[in-house]
Design a protein around this motif. Structure first.
Motif, PDB file in Angstrom:
ATOM      1  N   ARG A 106      49.033  49.666  42.414  1.00  0.00           N
ATOM      2  CA  ARG A 106      48.153  49.347  41.287  1.00  0.00           C
ATOM      3  C   ARG A 106      48.937  49.264  39.979  1.00  0.00           C
ATOM      4  N   GLU A 110      49.457  45.899  37.656  1.00  0.00           N
ATOM      5  CA  GLU A 110      49.050  45.844  36.250  1.00  0.00           C
ATOM      6  C   GLU A 110      50.242  45.495  35.352  1.00  0.00           C
ATOM      7  N   GLN A 198      43.384  40.523  34.397  1.00  0.00           N
ATOM      8  CA  GLN A 198      42.888  41.699  35.108  1.00  0.00           C
ATOM      9  C   GLN A 198      42.407  41.332  36.511  1.00  0.00           C
ATOM     10  N   ALA A 201      45.452  41.069  38.633  1.00  0.00           N
ATOM     11  CA  ALA A 201      45.996  42.389  38.961  1.00  0.00           C
ATOM     12  C   ALA A 201      45.143  43.067  40.032  1.00  0.00           C
ATOM     13  N   ASP A 202      43.807  42.963  39.908  1.00  0.00           N
ATOM     14  CA  ASP A 202      42.923  43.569  40.895  1.00  0.00           C
ATOM     15  C   ASP A 202      43.103  42.926  42.265  1.00  0.00           C
TER      16      ASP A 202
END
Length: 214
Positions: A106, A110, A198, A201-202
């Protein structure tokens, strides 16, 4: 008989600041032009014009166009005005310090999303430049080898948590992460399909977690 004392060269803080400001202006101009026009259509004269300096100043402050591109790649990777080794970048240190593999993935994703916002246009310009310029081709190979080595180290770090799938080699893990952290992958989803950073990244976090972890 004592040796004569050699006078130390005078260094003007004001002149050093002016030189740093000029270098930043040149790099900012080159960054915007390469993102807008690409490698072939960006000339040193255009960089100088946009930066508000002479062509000679571009050469003196940074160098020829391949040297400008190298500086842009290195500063985009570091997120600062100066190159920073990979292991010393903030998101890399946070990733290595995390105890669990899921947290490492994670944090890396990010950090990657933040990185690609400044790196992707420059990296694609480098890819195009490598097709015709020998210096840029050498830089492209150098960056590719660095990325590959960094991904192998990341795979080994993930392996150290005991949470990776046992049937995947470190080389395979490195290849999976390497392919999905590429600028081309970011451009496809964020620039062409309109994903937010985002969301990107997710998505890569979820993909890596599902596929790589036991």
């Amino acid at each position: 008989m004592s040796e004569p004392v050699k006078p130390r060269p005078y260094r003007s803080p004001r002149r050093a600041r002016q030189a740093a400001d000029t270098r930043r202006a040149v790099l900012a101009a080159a960054r915007s032009l390469l993102a807008e026009r690409g490698w072939a259509a960006t000339t040193v004269a255009e960089i100088a014009r946009r930066a508000g300096v002479s062509v000679d100043t571009v050469y003196a402050s940074v160098g020829r166009k391949p040297a400008v591109l190298r500086e842009l790649v290195e500063t985009a990777l570091s997120g600062t005005d100066e190159p920073v080794p990979g292991a010393q970048r903030d998101y890399v240190r946070r990733t290595l310090a995390a105890p669990r593999a899921a947290d490492k993935l994670r944090l890396y994703a990010e950090g990657l999303a933040a990185l690609q916002q400044r790196l992707a246009p420059i990296f694609l310009a480098l890819r195009d430049a490598a097709a015709t310029d020998p210096d840029c081709a050498a830089l492209w190979r150098e960056i590719a080898e660095r990325r590959r080595a960094n991904m192998l180290r990341f795979a080994a770090d993930l392996r150290g948590t005991g949470e990776l799938r046992a049937d995947l080699t470190d080389a395979h893990v490195a290849d999976v992460v390497w392919s999905m952290n590429a600028a081309e992958y970011w451009v496809l989803l964020v620039h062409e399909r309109g994903w937010s950073p985002q969301s990107f990244a997710d998505y890569v976090t979820d993909s890596w977690t599902r596929y790589l972890l036991a």
